[in-house]
Design a protein around this motif. Structure first.
Motif, PDB file in Angstrom:
ATOM      1  N   ALA A  86      11.576  -0.131   6.619  1.00 31.10           N
ATOM      2  CA  ALA A  86      11.574   1.322   6.449  1.00 31.10           C
ATOM      3  C   ALA A  86      11.367   1.702   4.995  1.00 31.10           C
ATOM      4  CB  ALA A  86      12.884   1.905   6.962  1.00 31.10           C
ATOM      5  N   ARG A  87      12.052   0.995   4.087  1.00 27.76           N
ATOM      6  CA  ARG A  87      11.903   1.297   2.668  1.00 27.76           C
ATOM      7  C   ARG A  87      10.495   0.984   2.184  1.00 27.76           C
ATOM      8  NH1 ARG A  87      17.298  -1.954   1.481  1.00 27.76           N
ATOM      9  NH2 ARG A  87      18.749  -0.580   2.529  1.00 27.76           N
ATOM     10  N   ARG A  88       9.919  -0.098   2.685  1.00 26.76           N
ATOM     11  CA  ARG A  88       8.547  -0.434   2.310  1.00 26.76           C
ATOM     12  C   ARG A  88       7.590   0.676   2.748  1.00 26.76           C
ATOM     13  NH1 ARG A  88       7.761  -5.658   0.678  1.00 26.76           N
ATOM     14  NH2 ARG A  88       9.431  -7.148   1.102  1.00 26.76           N
ATOM     15  N   ASN A  89       7.827   1.197   3.942  1.00 27.31           N
ATOM     16  CA  ASN A  89       6.979   2.278   4.431  1.00 27.31           C
ATOM     17  C   ASN A  89       7.135   3.526   3.579  1.00 27.31           C
ATOM     18  OD1 ASN A  89       5.993   0.720   6.536  1.00 27.31           O
ATOM     19  ND2 ASN A  89       7.601   1.371   7.959  1.00 27.31           N
ATOM     20  N   PHE A  90       8.357   3.798   3.136  1.00 30.59           N
ATOM     21  CA  PHE A  90       8.576   4.950   2.265  1.00 30.59           C
ATOM     22  C   PHE A  90       7.747   4.829   0.991  1.00 30.59           C
ATOM     23  CE2 PHE A  90      13.050   5.611   4.149  1.00 30.59           C
ATOM     24  CZ  PHE A  90      12.533   6.484   5.082  1.00 30.59           C
ATOM     25  N   ILE A  91       7.782   3.642   0.391  1.00 34.11           N
ATOM     26  CA  ILE A  91       7.042   3.426  -0.847  1.00 34.11           C
ATOM     27  C   ILE A  91       5.547   3.584  -0.607  1.00 34.11           C
ATOM     28  CG2 ILE A  91       6.428   1.685  -2.580  1.00 34.11           C
ATOM     29  CD1 ILE A  91       9.259   0.616  -2.350  1.00 34.11           C
ATOM     30  N   ALA A  92       5.056   3.021   0.496  1.00 38.21           N
ATOM     31  CA  ALA A  92       3.630   3.106   0.813  1.00 38.21           C
ATOM     32  C   ALA A  92       3.192   4.550   1.022  1.00 38.21           C
ATOM     33  CB  ALA A  92       3.321   2.277   2.055  1.00 38.21           C
ATOM     34  N   GLN A  93       4.117   5.388   1.488  1.00 37.41           N
ATOM     35  CA  GLN A  93       3.797   6.786   1.760  1.00 37.41           C
ATOM     36  C   GLN A  93       4.114   7.694   0.583  1.00 37.41           C
ATOM     37  OE1 GLN A  93       5.914   7.800   5.371  1.00 37.41           O
ATOM     38  NE2 GLN A  93       5.230   5.927   6.376  1.00 37.41           N
ATOM     39  N   ASN A  94       4.439   7.067  -0.582  1.00 44.00           N
ATOM     40  CA  ASN A  94       4.731   7.836  -1.792  1.00 44.00           C
ATOM     41  C   ASN A  94       5.910   8.791  -1.624  1.00 44.00           C
ATOM     42  OD1 ASN A  94       2.590   6.692  -3.335  1.00 44.00           O
ATOM     43  ND2 ASN A  94       1.139   8.055  -2.286  1.00 44.00           N
ATOM     44  N   VAL A  95       6.903   8.372  -0.856  1.00 46.60           N
ATOM     45  CA  VAL A  95       8.118   9.172  -0.729  1.00 46.60           C
ATOM     46  C   VAL A  95       8.873   9.118  -2.052  1.00 46.60           C
ATOM     47  CG1 VAL A  95      10.331   9.385   0.470  1.00 46.60           C
ATOM     48  CG2 VAL A  95       8.273   8.716   1.731  1.00 46.60           C
ATOM     49  N   GLU A  97      11.427   8.648  -5.090  1.00 44.75           N
ATOM     50  CA  GLU A  97      12.457   7.627  -5.271  1.00 44.75           C
ATOM     51  C   GLU A  97      13.838   8.136  -4.898  1.00 44.75           C
ATOM     52  OE1 GLU A  97      12.228   6.216  -9.232  1.00 44.75           O
ATOM     53  OE2 GLU A  97      10.277   5.254  -8.971  1.00 44.75           O
ATOM     54  N   ARG A  98      14.108   9.403  -5.182  1.00 35.50           N
ATOM     55  CA  ARG A  98      15.438   9.954  -4.877  1.00 35.50           C
ATOM     56  C   ARG A  98      15.698   9.969  -3.377  1.00 35.50           C
ATOM     57  NH1 ARG A  98      17.467  12.356  -9.473  1.00 35.50           N
ATOM     58  NH2 ARG A  98      15.933  12.718 -11.113  1.00 35.50           N
ATOM     59  N   ALA A  99      14.647  10.168  -2.600  1.00 32.53           N
ATOM     60  CA  ALA A  99      14.818  10.156  -1.146  1.00 32.53           C
ATOM     61  C   ALA A  99      15.033   8.736  -0.636  1.00 32.53           C
ATOM     62  CB  ALA A  99      13.600  10.781  -0.474  1.00 32.53           C
ATOM     63  N   ILE A 100      14.310   7.771  -1.223  1.00 33.04           N
ATOM     64  CA  ILE A 100      14.470   6.370  -0.835  1.00 33.04           C
ATOM     65  C   ILE A 100      15.881   5.890  -1.146  1.00 33.04           C
ATOM     66  CG2 ILE A 100      13.682   4.008  -1.263  1.00 33.04           C
ATOM     67  CD1 ILE A 100      10.953   5.142  -1.935  1.00 33.04           C
ATOM     68  N   ALA A 101      16.430   6.369  -2.265  1.00 31.53           N
ATOM     69  CA  ALA A 101      17.763   5.934  -2.694  1.00 31.53           C
ATOM     70  C   ALA A 101      18.822   6.246  -1.642  1.00 31.53           C
ATOM     71  CB  ALA A 101      18.132   6.607  -4.014  1.00 31.53           C
ATOM     72  N   ALA A 102      18.574   7.267  -0.828  1.00 33.79           N
ATOM     73  CA  ALA A 102      19.548   7.647   0.194  1.00 33.79           C
ATOM     74  C   ALA A 102      19.719   6.548   1.249  1.00 33.79           C
ATOM     75  CB  ALA A 102      19.128   8.956   0.861  1.00 33.79           C
ATOM     76  N   TYR A 103      18.752   5.631   1.348  1.00 35.80           N
ATOM     77  CA  TYR A 103      18.798   4.571   2.348  1.00 35.80           C
ATOM     78  C   TYR A 103      19.253   3.231   1.788  1.00 35.80           C
ATOM     79  CZ  TYR A 103      16.356   7.752   5.471  1.00 35.80           C
ATOM     80  OH  TYR A 103      16.026   8.821   6.248  1.00 35.80           O
ATOM     81  N   PHE A 104      19.615   3.203   0.510  1.00 34.63           N
ATOM     82  CA  PHE A 104      20.069   1.963  -0.095  1.00 34.63           C
ATOM     83  C   PHE A 104      21.430   1.570   0.460  1.00 34.63           C
ATOM     84  CE2 PHE A 104      16.452   1.838  -2.367  1.00 34.63           C
ATOM     85  CZ  PHE A 104      16.475   1.198  -3.601  1.00 34.63           C
ATOM     86  N   PRO A 105      21.834   0.304   0.337  1.00 27.28           N
ATOM     87  CA  PRO A 105      23.154  -0.126   0.803  1.00 27.28           C
ATOM     88  C   PRO A 105      24.271   0.620   0.088  1.00 27.28           C
ATOM     89  CG  PRO A 105      21.751  -2.017   0.354  1.00 27.28           C
ATOM     90  CD  PRO A 105      21.037  -0.818  -0.191  1.00 27.28           C
ATOM     91  N   ASP A 106      25.427   0.657   0.712  1.00 30.11           N
ATOM     92  CA  ASP A 106      26.585   1.295   0.113  1.00 30.11           C
ATOM     93  C   ASP A 106      26.880   0.694  -1.256  1.00 30.11           C
ATOM     94  OD1 ASP A 106      29.834   1.112  -0.144  1.00 30.11           O
ATOM     95  OD2 ASP A 106      29.160   3.010   0.709  1.00 30.11           O
ATOM     96  N   PHE A 107      27.269   1.537  -2.214  1.00 30.47           N
ATOM     97  CA  PHE A 107      27.500   1.077  -3.580  1.00 30.47           C
ATOM     98  C   PHE A 107      28.513  -0.058  -3.636  1.00 30.47           C
ATOM     99  CE2 PHE A 107      29.897   1.281  -7.575  1.00 30.47           C
ATOM    100  CZ  PHE A 107      28.864   1.067  -8.476  1.00 30.47           C
TER     101      PHE A 107
END
Length: 221
Positions: A86-95, A97-107
């Motif tokens: 999913a994250r790879r697709n976000f990057i490919a679609q130029n989403v 970075e702040r939106a991608i960060a929402a899907y990162f693992p818990d701190f």
């Protein structure tokens, strides 16, 4: 992929940190690679995916020792990457970075690793904190935008405010702002970290980070 694609190795801050004669871990294309062997004749080093043993991943990367450019790259990863599909697709679609960060693992799951990496690169803190001054790359974002916008250098009530132009734009377009002060995540030189979030499209984005040595309302500008 360019023939001379460049990347920067990072020092091993994980399980072999501090071990004599340990090698670097390479990070490239969202994967980690462990040192395997050096070819003195071609002056290259070969690294294998860190999941080679556990997941039998066959990905290999060979670099030229002179300039750390890639000589050979086998990207056939059969393991789980550092980012999911999913994250790879976000990057490919130029989403953004702040939106991608929402899907990162818990701190809490990655904080130990992050802290080890940061501690190896950050400047030392003097005993008299009021004399500590951030400069250069530490005042900017990874894209070289201004980030540190205010520092009163007070000896007892110091306040530092970090925000970039992109975050200011998000705040200007947000329907609502949310603000919160936390004590647990603040560095030991400060009492609290105060944050301002933008509410856009049913999602909140952290935009402003304020570090304060006092926790009273009067000390927050």
């Amino acid at each position: 992929m360019p023939a001379l694609a460049k990347f920067r190795p990072i020092k091993n801050n994980l399980s072999v940190r501090g071990v004599v004669n340990s090698h670097d871990i390479l990070v490239y294309q969202n994967h980690q690679y462990w040192f395997k062997e050096t070819n003195k004749k071609s002056n290259t080093s070969r690294y294998v995916c860190c999941h080679k043993v556990k997941s039998k991943c066959s990905a290999i990367i060979t670099i030229r020792n002179g300039d750390n450019s890639i000589k050979r790259y086998n990207e056939n990863h059969s393991c789980n990457s550092l980012m999911n599909d999913a994250r790879r697709n976000f990057i490919a679609q130029n989403v953004p970075e702040r939106a991608i960060a929402a899907y990162f693992p818990d701190f809490n799951k990655i904080s130990r690793t992050l802290n080890k990496i940061r501690s190896s690169n950050k400047p030392s803190i003097p005993e008299e904190f009021s004399s500590f001054e951030l400069s250069g790359e530490y005042t900017k974002t990874s894209t070289q935008n201004e980030f540190l916008r205010y520092d009163d250098r007070s000896k007892t009530k110091r306040i530092m405010i970090f925000v970039d132009d992109g975050a200011l734009k998000m705040l200007s377009e947000a329907t609502d702002w949310y603000m919160d002060g936390t004590f647990k995540c603040s560095s030991k030189q400060f009492v609290q970290m105060y944050t301002i979030h933008a509410y856009i499209g049913k999602t909140t984005y952290p935009c402003v980070y304020i570090f304060a040595q006092k926790k009273t309302r009067e000390n927050i500008p």
